[in-house]
Write a protein that holds these residues in place. Structure first.
Motif, PDB file in Angstrom:
ATOM      1  N   HIS A   1      -8.415  15.928 -39.445  1.00  0.00           N
ATOM      2  CA  HIS A   1      -8.305  17.250 -39.447  1.00  0.00           C
ATOM      3  C   HIS A   1      -8.500  17.603 -40.689  1.00  0.00           C
ATOM      4  CE1 HIS A   1      -6.577  21.705 -38.996  1.00  0.00           C
ATOM      5  NE2 HIS A   1      -7.892  21.584 -38.842  1.00  0.00           N
ATOM      6  N   ILE A   2      -9.746  18.440 -41.139  1.00  0.00           N
ATOM      7  CA  ILE A   2      -9.946  19.171 -42.276  1.00  0.00           C
ATOM      8  C   ILE A   2      -9.377  20.515 -42.317  1.00  0.00           C
ATOM      9  CG2 ILE A   2     -11.934  19.575 -43.794  1.00  0.00           C
ATOM     10  CD1 ILE A   2     -11.566  16.855 -43.044  1.00  0.00           C
ATOM     11  N   ASP A   3      -8.431  20.368 -43.109  1.00  0.00           N
ATOM     12  CA  ASP A   3      -7.534  21.712 -42.978  1.00  0.00           C
ATOM     13  C   ASP A   3      -7.987  22.605 -44.430  1.00  0.00           C
ATOM     14  OD1 ASP A   3      -5.570  23.864 -43.159  1.00  0.00           O
ATOM     15  OD2 ASP A   3      -3.747  22.579 -43.194  1.00  0.00           O
ATOM     16  N   THR A   4      -8.710  23.756 -43.724  1.00  0.00           N
ATOM     17  CA  THR A   4      -9.144  25.015 -44.602  1.00  0.00           C
ATOM     18  C   THR A   4      -8.099  25.352 -45.658  1.00  0.00           C
ATOM     19  OG1 THR A   4      -9.253  26.701 -43.167  1.00  0.00           O
ATOM     20  CG2 THR A   4     -11.086  25.253 -43.291  1.00  0.00           C
TER      21      THR A   4
ATOM     22  N   PRO B   1     -17.535  26.657 -44.693  1.00  0.00           N
ATOM     23  CA  PRO B   1     -18.520  26.026 -45.018  1.00  0.00           C
ATOM     24  C   PRO B   1     -18.028  25.081 -46.322  1.00  0.00           C
ATOM     25  CG  PRO B   1     -19.125  28.395 -45.002  1.00  0.00           C
ATOM     26  CD  PRO B   1     -17.580  28.360 -44.699  1.00  0.00           C
ATOM     27  N   LEU B   2     -16.724  25.174 -46.730  1.00  0.00           N
ATOM     28  CA  LEU B   2     -16.410  24.357 -47.739  1.00  0.00           C
ATOM     29  C   LEU B   2     -15.916  22.985 -47.012  1.00  0.00           C
ATOM     30  CD1 LEU B   2     -14.522  26.790 -50.235  1.00  0.00           C
ATOM     31  CD2 LEU B   2     -16.802  26.131 -50.251  1.00  0.00           C
ATOM     32  N   GLN B   3     -15.713  22.850 -46.054  1.00  0.00           N
ATOM     33  CA  GLN B   3     -15.398  21.628 -45.272  1.00  0.00           C
ATOM     34  C   GLN B   3     -16.098  20.329 -45.534  1.00  0.00           C
ATOM     35  OE1 GLN B   3     -13.089  22.592 -41.341  1.00  0.00           O
ATOM     36  NE2 GLN B   3     -14.541  24.140 -41.551  1.00  0.00           N
ATOM     37  N   THR B   4     -17.330  20.532 -45.802  1.00  0.00           N
ATOM     38  CA  THR B   4     -18.304  19.243 -45.615  1.00  0.00           C
ATOM     39  C   THR B   4     -17.959  18.093 -46.459  1.00  0.00           C
ATOM     40  OG1 THR B   4     -20.036  20.759 -45.202  1.00  0.00           O
ATOM     41  CG2 THR B   4     -20.677  18.555 -45.886  1.00  0.00           C
TER      42      THR B   4
ATOM     43  N   HIS C   1     -15.556  12.695 -47.741  1.00  0.00           N
ATOM     44  CA  HIS C   1     -14.566  12.165 -48.540  1.00  0.00           C
ATOM     45  C   HIS C   1     -13.591  11.378 -47.535  1.00  0.00           C
ATOM     46  CE1 HIS C   1     -11.779  11.190 -51.803  1.00  0.00           C
ATOM     47  NE2 HIS C   1     -11.040  11.450 -51.006  1.00  0.00           N
ATOM     48  N   ALA C   2     -13.141  12.114 -46.658  1.00  0.00           N
ATOM     49  CA  ALA C   2     -12.208  11.390 -45.511  1.00  0.00           C
ATOM     50  C   ALA C   2     -12.692  10.355 -45.087  1.00  0.00           C
ATOM     51  CB  ALA C   2     -11.623  12.407 -44.780  1.00  0.00           C
ATOM     52  N   ILE C   3     -13.987  10.341 -44.511  1.00  0.00           N
ATOM     53  CA  ILE C   3     -14.738   9.509 -43.746  1.00  0.00           C
ATOM     54  C   ILE C   3     -14.876   8.154 -44.429  1.00  0.00           C
ATOM     55  CG2 ILE C   3     -16.812   8.881 -42.684  1.00  0.00           C
ATOM     56  CD1 ILE C   3     -16.973  11.631 -41.700  1.00  0.00           C
ATOM     57  N   GLY C   4     -15.172   8.433 -45.749  1.00  0.00           N
ATOM     58  CA  GLY C   4     -15.442   7.374 -46.762  1.00  0.00           C
ATOM     59  C   GLY C   4     -14.098   6.621 -46.917  1.00  0.00           C
ATOM     60  N   GLN C   5     -12.936   7.427 -47.331  1.00  0.00           N
ATOM     61  CA  GLN C   5     -11.690   6.883 -47.677  1.00  0.00           C
ATOM     62  C   GLN C   5     -11.190   6.057 -46.425  1.00  0.00           C
ATOM     63  OE1 GLN C   5     -11.367   6.803 -51.265  1.00  0.00           O
ATOM     64  NE2 GLN C   5      -9.187   7.537 -50.666  1.00  0.00           N
TER      65      GLN C   5
END
Length: 324
Positions: free
Chosen positions: A86-89, A135-138, A143-147
């Motif tokens: 989850h990308i938490d805004t 729009p700031l979630q990208t 980063h999370a995918i790479g990490q």
């Protein structure tokens, strides 16, 4: 009926004929929901089987809840073999976060959360002038995918939501920078899927691509799937902005000329509180929501998401940069 499947070495699989055969074998015609469910489960199983480190995007919204439900069915009685992300805004609805955490605990899942607020605090991102954070979630997502070294990311996007999403394949290749090129997509003739990619790239997989909002709600009704309560009619303090009812809260405060009122509303989609609008609705049960959605002529994003109104191609521009 003769069913031919592509060989495993080709990196491609078929998704349709087997469903018709299954229906014939049990002498019961498959419904539209049966076909959609079978396709979604098949996509999840094939991606999980082909890739090494998949992850499922889970926010607690209705589409991600349905996708998670399909994942549970895909591997039952074994547990889901990948984590959820989850990308938490920082502007999420509290009810949705509580539902997310409760669901993760019930299913025994590993939850990975990337916080947009952390990126703002250390200067990697700046607050937008309009106060919205969707729009700031990208960059946090990439980063999370790479990490996590995730090579496949399940998303709940549907083609009926928005025209940029209508362009995207079920399996969508993302380059070394996480970007999407709408002019360079793999064909999926005869429903053949190919998740192959080079080191550094990854794929996005959309098991609900061929579903509509009405399909989602009819499936929720059929399966008895629990959702956050804000998807159903409730009283809430709201104010009108840009033709939408925004909830009064710490991240969406009315301006001097904006009148606050208490209305009976519900949410068709869930995102950043500061850009997700409610709709007037008396629909307090799943059956009533199904009837309401069946009569609607507007998509949920078109009616209630301010971040999609930034420009005519707002969603496509974000997707090219690596957005969901």
């Amino acid at each position: 009926m003769t069913i031919t499947l592509a060989s495993a070495s080709s990196g491609a699989v078929t998704t349709s004929s087997a469903y018709a055969a299954a229906g014939s074998a049990r002498h019961t015609p498959l419904t539209q929901l049966d076909l959609l469910e079978a396709e979604g489960i098949h996509v999840i199983r094939e991606v999980a089987g082909e890739l090494e480190r998949p992850v499922l995007l889970f926010s607690g919204g209705k589409d991600s809840v349905v996708m998670l439900h399909l994942a549970v069915k895909a591997f039952w009685p074994a547990p889901i073999p990948f984590p959820v992300l989850h990308i938490d805004t920082g502007h999420n609805f509290p009810e949705v976060l509580a539902f997310r955490d409760r669901t993760v605990e019930q299913l025994g899942l590993r939850l990975v959360v990337e916080h947009v607020q952390d990126w703002i605090d250390d200067g990697r991102l700046r607050e937008r002038a309009d106060g919205t954070r969707n729009p700031l979630q990208t960059q946090p997502l990439l980063h999370a995918i790479g990490q996590g070294r995730f090579d496949g990311v399940f998303g709940g996007g549907r083609r009926d939501e928005e025209k940029a999403r209508a362009k995207e394949r079920i399996i969508s290749l993302r380059d070394d920078f996480g970007q999407w090129d709408p002019r360079n997509q793999r064909p999926e003739l005869w429903n053949l899927l190919n998740p192959r990619h080079r080191t550094g790239q990854h794929v996005r997989a959309f098991p609900l691509s061929n579903w509509t909002e009405l399909d989602v709600w009819r499936y929720i009704e059929r399966e008895g799937i629990e959702l956050p309560a804000l998807y159903y009619a409730h009283e809430r303090e709201v104010f009108e902005r840009d033709g939408m009812w925004l909830a009064v809260g710490p991240h969406s405060t009315p301006r001097d000329h904006e009148q606050v009122s208490v209305r009976t509303v519900r949410y068709r989609t869930v995102g950043d509180m500061s850009c997700t609008g409610a709709v007037d609705s008396p629909a307090a049960t799943v059956a009533e929501v199904v009837a309401e959605v069946a009569a609607s002529t507007l998509t949920e994003r078109g009616a209630t998401r301010a971040d999609d109104r930034i420009s005519e191609a707002a969603m496509e521009d974000r997707k090219k940069e690596g957005y969901f």
